[in-house]
Design a protein around this motif. Structure first.
Motif, PDB file in Angstrom:
ATOM      1  N   UNK A 127     -20.378  42.775  23.796  1.00  0.00           N
ATOM      2  CA  UNK A 127     -19.892  42.355  25.113  1.00  0.00           C
ATOM      3  C   UNK A 127     -20.084  43.460  26.143  1.00  0.00           C
ATOM      4  N   UNK A 128     -19.750  44.680  25.764  1.00  0.00           N
ATOM      5  CA  UNK A 128     -19.864  45.803  26.703  1.00  0.00           C
ATOM      6  C   UNK A 128     -21.318  46.166  26.977  1.00  0.00           C
ATOM      7  N   UNK A 129     -22.203  45.632  26.180  1.00  0.00           N
ATOM      8  CA  UNK A 129     -23.635  45.852  26.433  1.00  0.00           C
ATOM      9  C   UNK A 129     -24.287  44.666  27.136  1.00  0.00           C
ATOM     10  N   UNK A 130     -23.458  43.777  27.675  1.00  0.00           N
ATOM     11  CA  UNK A 130     -23.957  42.699  28.516  1.00  0.00           C
ATOM     12  C   UNK A 130     -24.306  41.403  27.808  1.00  0.00           C
ATOM     13  N   UNK A 131     -24.031  41.301  26.503  1.00  0.00           N
ATOM     14  CA  UNK A 131     -24.309  40.051  25.790  1.00  0.00           C
ATOM     15  C   UNK A 131     -23.295  38.977  26.204  1.00  0.00           C
ATOM     16  N   UNK A 132     -23.725  37.735  26.183  1.00  0.00           N
ATOM     17  CA  UNK A 132     -22.793  36.638  26.424  1.00  0.00           C
ATOM     18  C   UNK A 132     -21.912  36.454  25.198  1.00  0.00           C
ATOM     19  N   UNK A 133     -20.797  35.761  25.366  1.00  0.00           N
ATOM     20  CA  UNK A 133     -19.880  35.525  24.253  1.00  0.00           C
ATOM     21  C   UNK A 133     -20.582  34.778  23.120  1.00  0.00           C
ATOM     22  N   UNK A 134     -21.306  33.730  23.466  1.00  0.00           N
ATOM     23  CA  UNK A 134     -21.972  32.907  22.462  1.00  0.00           C
ATOM     24  C   UNK A 134     -23.007  33.728  21.680  1.00  0.00           C
ATOM     25  N   UNK A 135     -23.812  34.515  22.405  1.00  0.00           N
ATOM     26  CA  UNK A 135     -24.837  35.337  21.747  1.00  0.00           C
ATOM     27  C   UNK A 135     -24.197  36.405  20.869  1.00  0.00           C
TER      28      UNK A 135
END
Length: 222
Positions: free
Chosen positions: A90-98
């Motif tokens: 998450x802190x690296x910009x990924x979406x929740x689903x990914x």
């Protein structure tokens, strides 16, 4: 009986092996008491045998509560370890689903199954329901609260407010898991100190039975 079998299955135990093991141990205890009665001719040994069989059965089948608690605690520890990776994504910009799909490769068998069910439910249901279902598997309200905060990041976007809320809740879960682990280790060390007391108790019982047997022999001689 059905409830007992269900608990065995939920714990990953073989129902057949559990009952077979209990039967063999009870048979051994009864046989030992029968041999003692045959050679010493004292009904007290039959009573002792029945006593130990009763105590064994109580301890044997009541241990499932402890196993269930240990299994639940282990699932929470695995949850904390796994969602540490989720937090990083998450802190690296990924979406929740990914992020949820990515952490599947780090999950053990049980959590991987839970995650697969969650992702499958998300694909068919865009409401908060899949996240609630996932949280309830751990029987912990704070984990359910965290799953709600994760859903909010999907619903409203991964804005800093929701991410900070997730970090705070996850930090609380991590702290609780650490405290429980430390308590478990302290309890384990404390239980080791009781072993000498148990040994002394068994020795006293054996000596008592020996004295009773001697006194019975003396009475019979007189």
């Amino acid at each position: 009986m059905k409830k007992l079998k269900k608990r065995m299955i939920n714990l990953g135990l073989s129902v057949k092996k559990e009952f077979y093991r209990a039967f063999l141990i009870c048979l051994f205890l009864l046989a030992a008491s029968g041999v003692a009665y045959y050679f010493l001719q004292s009904y007290i040994y039959l009573g002792v045998g029945l006593f130990f069989v009763t105590i064994f059965l109580i301890l044997y089948f009541s241990r499932y509560s402890k196993l269930e608690k240990e299994q639940g605690d282990q699932a929470k520890r695995d949850f904390v370890s796994l969602f540490t990776f989720f937090k990083i994504y998450l802190h690296n910009g990924y979406s929740v689903y990914t992020a949820l799909k990515e952490i599947q490769s780090f999950a053990d068998k049980q959590l991987a199954t839970y995650l697969s069910e969650l992702i499958r439910e998300i694909d068919g249901d865009k409401t908060i329901t899949p996240f609630i279902h996932f949280g309830k598997k751990f029987n912990d309200l704070i984990i359910e609260e965290m799953m709600i905060s994760i859903y909010q990041m999907i619903d409203d976007g991964s804005n800093p407010t929701h991410l900070s809320q997730f970090d705070a809740i996850f930090g609380k879960i991590s702290d609780l898991a650490y405290e429980k682990e430390m308590m478990k280790k302290r309890n384990s060390l404390a239980s080791m100190s009781t072993f000498p007391l148990v040994g002394s108790g068994v020795l006293i019982i054996m000596v008592t039975f020996g004295i009773i047997t001697v006194m019975e022999d003396m009475v019979n001689v007189l």
